[in-house]
Design a protein around this motif. Structure first.
Motif, PDB file in Angstrom:
ATOM      1  N   GLN A 117       0.817  -1.207   0.000  1.00  0.00           N
ATOM      2  CA  GLN A 117       0.000   0.000   0.000  1.00  0.00           C
ATOM      3  C   GLN A 117       0.851   1.258   0.000  1.00  0.00           C
ATOM      4  OE1 GLN A 117      -2.566  -0.826   3.452  1.00  0.00           O
ATOM      5  NE2 GLN A 117      -4.243  -1.227   2.032  1.00  0.00           N
ATOM      6  N   ASP A 118       2.166   1.067  -0.097  1.00  0.00           N
ATOM      7  CA  ASP A 118       3.065   2.221  -0.130  1.00  0.00           C
ATOM      8  C   ASP A 118       4.338   1.828  -0.874  1.00  0.00           C
ATOM      9  OD1 ASP A 118       4.359   0.515   1.600  1.00  0.00           O
ATOM     10  OD2 ASP A 118       4.194   1.802   3.360  1.00  0.00           O
ATOM     11  N   GLY A 119       5.345   2.690  -0.818  1.00  0.00           N
ATOM     12  CA  GLY A 119       6.606   2.401  -1.471  1.00  0.00           C
ATOM     13  C   GLY A 119       6.587   2.761  -2.949  1.00  0.00           C
ATOM     14  N   LEU A 120       7.499   2.146  -3.696  1.00  0.00           N
ATOM     15  CA  LEU A 120       7.589   2.342  -5.146  1.00  0.00           C
ATOM     16  C   LEU A 120       7.064   1.090  -5.836  1.00  0.00           C
ATOM     17  CD1 LEU A 120       8.447   3.867  -7.684  1.00  0.00           C
ATOM     18  CD2 LEU A 120      10.763   2.940  -7.386  1.00  0.00           C
ATOM     19  N   CYS A 121       5.935   1.231  -6.509  1.00  0.00           N
ATOM     20  CA  CYS A 121       5.305   0.101  -7.184  1.00  0.00           C
ATOM     21  C   CYS A 121       5.178   0.398  -8.674  1.00  0.00           C
ATOM     22  CB  CYS A 121       3.921  -0.183  -6.599  1.00  0.00           C
ATOM     23  SG  CYS A 121       3.939  -0.639  -4.845  1.00  0.00           S
ATOM     24  N   LEU A 122       5.173  -0.648  -9.460  1.00  0.00           N
ATOM     25  CA  LEU A 122       5.006  -0.536 -10.902  1.00  0.00           C
ATOM     26  C   LEU A 122       3.820  -1.383 -11.307  1.00  0.00           C
ATOM     27  CD1 LEU A 122       6.061   0.392 -13.694  1.00  0.00           C
ATOM     28  CD2 LEU A 122       7.507  -1.646 -13.710  1.00  0.00           C
ATOM     29  N   LEU A 123       2.890  -0.785 -12.056  1.00  0.00           N
ATOM     30  CA  LEU A 123       1.679  -1.476 -12.487  1.00  0.00           C
ATOM     31  C   LEU A 123       1.725  -1.655 -13.998  1.00  0.00           C
ATOM     32  CD1 LEU A 123       0.962  -0.389  -9.654  1.00  0.00           C
ATOM     33  CD2 LEU A 123      -1.346   0.047 -10.489  1.00  0.00           C
ATOM     34  N   LEU A 124       1.597  -2.896 -14.457  1.00  0.00           N
ATOM     35  CA  LEU A 124       1.547  -3.205 -15.880  1.00  0.00           C
ATOM     36  C   LEU A 124       0.097  -3.500 -16.240  1.00  0.00           C
ATOM     37  CD1 LEU A 124       4.576  -3.426 -15.289  1.00  0.00           C
ATOM     38  CD2 LEU A 124       4.676  -5.355 -16.867  1.00  0.00           C
ATOM     39  N   ASP A 125      -0.466  -2.632 -17.073  1.00  0.00           N
ATOM     40  CA  ASP A 125      -1.879  -2.693 -17.412  1.00  0.00           C
ATOM     41  C   ASP A 125      -2.040  -3.265 -18.824  1.00  0.00           C
ATOM     42  OD1 ASP A 125      -4.616  -2.317 -17.469  1.00  0.00           O
ATOM     43  OD2 ASP A 125      -4.515  -0.150 -17.788  1.00  0.00           O
ATOM     44  N   GLY A 126      -2.135  -4.592 -18.917  1.00  0.00           N
ATOM     45  CA  GLY A 126      -2.374  -5.238 -20.203  1.00  0.00           C
ATOM     46  C   GLY A 126      -1.180  -5.296 -21.133  1.00  0.00           C
ATOM     47  N   VAL A 127       0.033  -5.291 -20.606  1.00  0.00           N
ATOM     48  CA  VAL A 127       1.239  -5.374 -21.453  1.00  0.00           C
ATOM     49  C   VAL A 127       1.395  -6.827 -21.894  1.00  0.00           C
ATOM     50  CG1 VAL A 127       3.707  -4.936 -21.626  1.00  0.00           C
ATOM     51  CG2 VAL A 127       2.272  -3.452 -20.192  1.00  0.00           C
ATOM     52  N   GLN A 128       1.221  -7.089 -23.189  1.00  0.00           N
ATOM     53  CA  GLN A 128       1.093  -8.456 -23.674  1.00  0.00           C
ATOM     54  C   GLN A 128       2.353  -9.019 -24.311  1.00  0.00           C
ATOM     55  OE1 GLN A 128      -2.253  -8.153 -26.348  1.00  0.00           O
ATOM     56  NE2 GLN A 128      -3.744  -8.199 -24.695  1.00  0.00           N
ATOM     57  N   ASP A 129       3.242  -8.178 -24.779  1.00  0.00           N
ATOM     58  CA  ASP A 129       4.424  -8.687 -25.478  1.00  0.00           C
ATOM     59  C   ASP A 129       5.427  -9.262 -24.476  1.00  0.00           C
ATOM     60  OD1 ASP A 129       6.093  -8.650 -28.138  1.00  0.00           O
ATOM     61  OD2 ASP A 129       7.417  -7.892 -26.563  1.00  0.00           O
TER      62      ASP A 129
END
Length: 261
Positions: free
Chosen positions: A109-121
């Protein structure tokens, strides 16, 4: 040590399913690492190897012999024909390792996060994971539409990143965004600020979107910080892997080179 020459061998059938079928990897929570580099990276990260499979040439290869000495895992030798059926590489690497896929940790719920939204390759996903590991990302969350991070292609592109990152597959990114205690930042065009003028300090979740459609409308609506990477006139967008790297390393620069991010 067993020599396997038949396609009907039960172990070979199991290995082939792991190499080719995502549903088998999901069901068994296992995957295959192809090549000495991935095997060494897993061992360096303290992962337990469940089984090693080598070619006859790989059995005598000094690099592979040294890696074999680092694990008590059972060993099987495959004929070149069978090994080729398990590997997508043009030239056999000589060694495959079976490992268990770790259970995901609790969503941060904190920190440095990376969200990949539908990256298919697969190549893009692997490259992004490699960058995330180098940039100090504390958790990577992938939506259900993303490429399988434990597939052979993504593992090769990740170059060992999967062994050191905190990864959450098939994540509910909208629920994450609603609970996250920091800012949600996304690479968008409308209403965006220049990346190099943006303050990326503090808890931050960076969203990068699918290769064609970009960040989903629902997730974009939750982004309090919209980022635009400056480009020359006439160029509309960057490869998602390049965009993620530029944004993450601007965060690293702002945090101070070598400092915790």
């Amino acid at each position: 040590m067993d020599f396997i020459h038949s396609h009907q061998n039960p172990l070979f059938k199991q290995l082939h399913k792991l190499a080719t079928l995502r549903r088998e990897r999901l069901k068994s929570r296992q995957t295959l690492l192809d090549g000495p580099h991935l095997l060494a990276s897993a061992l360096d990260a303290g992962w337990s190897i469940e089984r090693l499979v080598v070619t006859e040439a790989g059995f005598a290869n000094p690099e592979i012999v040294a890696l074999r000495a680092r694990t008590p895992a059972p060993l099987n030798v495959l004929s070149d024909e069978l090994y080729t059926a398990l590997s997508e590489l043009p030239s056999p690497s000589g060694v495959l390792a079976m490992v268990s896929i770790p259970e995901p940790k609790s969503v941060r719920q904190d920190g440095l996060c990376l969200l990949l939204d539908g990256v298919q390759d697969p190549g893009n996903v692997g490259a992004i994971l490699r960058t995330a590991a180098a940039a100090g990302v504390q958790q990577v969350l992938l939506s259900p539409g993303c490429a399988d991070i434990w597939s052979p292609k993504v593992l090769r592109a990740g170059m060992g990143a999967q062994f050191v990152l905190d990864l959450v597959e098939r994540a509910d990114l909208l629920a994450f965004a609603d609970r996250f205690e920091g800012r949600i930042a996304a690479t968008l065009l409308d209403g965006a600020v220049d990346l190099y003028a943006a303050d990326l300090s503090g808890p931050l979740a960076l969203v990068v979107g699918a290769e064609g459609s970009g960040v989903s409308d629902e997730l974009a609506a939750r982004a309090g910080l919209r980022l635009r990477i400056p480009m020359v006139t006439g160029i509309e967008s960057l490869n998602v892997g390049a965009a993620a790297a530029i944004c993450l390393y601007e965060r690293v620069r702002q945090a101070g080179l070598g400092a915790a991010v």
